[in-house]
Design a protein around this motif. Structure first.
Motif, short mmCIF file in Angstrom:
data_model
loop_
_atom_site.label_atom_id
_atom_site.label_comp_id
_atom_site.label_asym_id
_atom_site.label_seq_id
_atom_site.Cartn_x
_atom_site.Cartn_y
_atom_site.Cartn_z
N MET A 1 55.48 29.48 47.41
CA MET A 1 57.05 30.14 46.79
C MET A 1 56.89 30.19 45.26
SD MET A 1 60.82 28.32 46.92
CE MET A 1 62.02 29.41 47.21
N ALA A 2 57.37 31.24 44.69
CA ALA A 2 57.26 31.60 43.23
C ALA A 2 58.13 30.84 42.52
CB ALA A 2 57.46 33.17 42.96
N ASN A 3 57.66 30.45 41.27
CA ASN A 3 58.63 29.66 40.07
C ASN A 3 59.61 30.58 39.66
OD1 ASN A 3 59.55 28.50 38.06
ND2 ASN A 3 57.86 27.41 37.62
N LEU A 4 60.85 30.43 40.21
CA LEU A 4 61.66 31.73 39.36
C LEU A 4 62.04 31.49 38.16
CD1 LEU A 4 64.52 31.17 42.53
CD2 LEU A 4 62.79 32.98 42.14
N LEU A 5 61.75 30.46 37.29
CA LEU A 5 62.11 30.45 35.91
C LEU A 5 60.97 31.34 35.16
CD1 LEU A 5 63.43 29.46 33.44
CD2 LEU A 5 62.09 27.33 33.40
N LYS A 6 59.83 31.10 35.69
CA LYS A 6 58.74 31.81 35.13
C LYS A 6 58.59 33.22 35.31
CE LYS A 6 55.03 28.17 34.96
NZ LYS A 6 54.65 28.27 33.66
N GLU A 7 59.34 33.75 36.66
CA GLU A 7 59.64 35.03 36.95
C GLU A 7 60.68 35.58 35.77
OE1 GLU A 7 60.10 36.35 40.90
OE2 GLU A 7 58.59 34.82 41.54
N PHE A 8 61.79 34.91 35.84
CA PHE A 8 62.66 35.38 34.87
C PHE A 8 62.40 35.43 33.35
CE2 PHE A 8 66.39 34.11 31.97
CZ PHE A 8 67.02 35.29 32.04
N GLN A 9 61.59 34.50 32.94
CA GLN A 9 61.01 34.49 31.43
C GLN A 9 60.00 35.65 31.19
OE1 GLN A 9 59.45 30.41 31.20
NE2 GLN A 9 61.37 29.75 30.10
N SER A 10 59.37 36.17 32.37
CA SER A 10 58.52 37.14 32.23
C SER A 10 59.19 38.47 31.93
CB SER A 10 57.57 37.18 33.32
OG SER A 10 58.30 37.80 34.56
N LEU A 11 60.57 38.59 32.27
CA LEU A 11 61.38 39.71 31.97
C LEU A 11 61.67 39.85 30.80
CD1 LEU A 11 63.59 39.57 35.46
CD2 LEU A 11 61.64 40.91 34.90
N LEU A 12 61.88 38.70 29.93
CA LEU A 12 62.48 38.60 28.71
C LEU A 12 61.26 39.20 27.62
CD1 LEU A 12 64.10 35.33 28.62
CD2 LEU A 12 65.19 37.48 28.91
N PRO A 13 61.78 39.98 26.38
CA PRO A 13 60.60 40.48 25.65
C PRO A 13 60.37 39.25 24.80
CG PRO A 13 63.14 41.07 24.81
CD PRO A 13 63.12 40.44 26.33
N ASP A 14 58.88 39.21 24.08
CA ASP A 14 58.54 38.43 23.31
C ASP A 14 59.05 38.54 22.03
OD1 ASP A 14 56.58 37.68 25.06
OD2 ASP A 14 55.19 39.04 24.35
N SER A 15 59.29 37.72 21.09
CA SER A 15 59.86 37.73 19.95
C SER A 15 59.14 38.48 18.93
CB SER A 15 59.72 36.38 19.24
OG SER A 15 60.51 35.38 19.93
N PRO A 16 60.00 39.43 18.34
CA PRO A 16 59.26 40.63 17.66
C PRO A 16 58.52 39.87 16.29
CG PRO A 16 61.77 40.41 17.10
CD PRO A 16 61.36 39.53 18.03
N LEU A 17 57.59 40.64 15.79
CA LEU A 17 56.80 40.28 14.68
C LEU A 17 57.66 41.14 13.32
CD1 LEU A 17 54.43 38.79 13.24
CD2 LEU A 17 53.22 40.81 13.53
N LEU A 18 58.41 40.37 12.48
CA LEU A 18 59.10 41.03 11.44
C LEU A 18 58.04 40.88 10.27
CD1 LEU A 18 62.44 39.15 12.09
CD2 LEU A 18 61.69 41.53 12.76
#
Length: 73
Positions: free
Chosen positions: A1-18
């Motif tokens: 069974m897949a780790n749902l939290l890791k799957e959700f986090q993979s959908l979020l963008p990385d923090s931008p480099l400013l």
């Protein structure tokens, strides 16, 4: 069974480099001015007048002193 939290986090963008110019430094916390005029604070070593890269509230290093150009597409 897949780790749902890791799957959700993979959908979020990385923090931008400013990039920002250092306005002041107090106790290893720099106040930066971004190209759009917004001011933020970031932890790390920097000196007033430098242009630095910042991500997640941390100074990552020096940025080259290039001219900022914004292009609307």
């Amino acid at each position: 069974m897949a780790n749902l939290l890791k799957e959700f986090q993979s959908l979020l963008p990385d923090s931008p480099l400013l990039v920002g110019d250092v306005l002041s430094v107090t106790s290893n916390i720099a106040t930066l001015e971004l190209p759009d005029g917004a001011q933020i604070t970031a932890r790390g070593s920097a000196t007033v007048g430098q242009r630095v890269f910042v991500r997640n509230g941390m100074v990552e290093g020096l940025a080259p002193p290039l001219t900022y150009v914004e292009v609307d597409v």
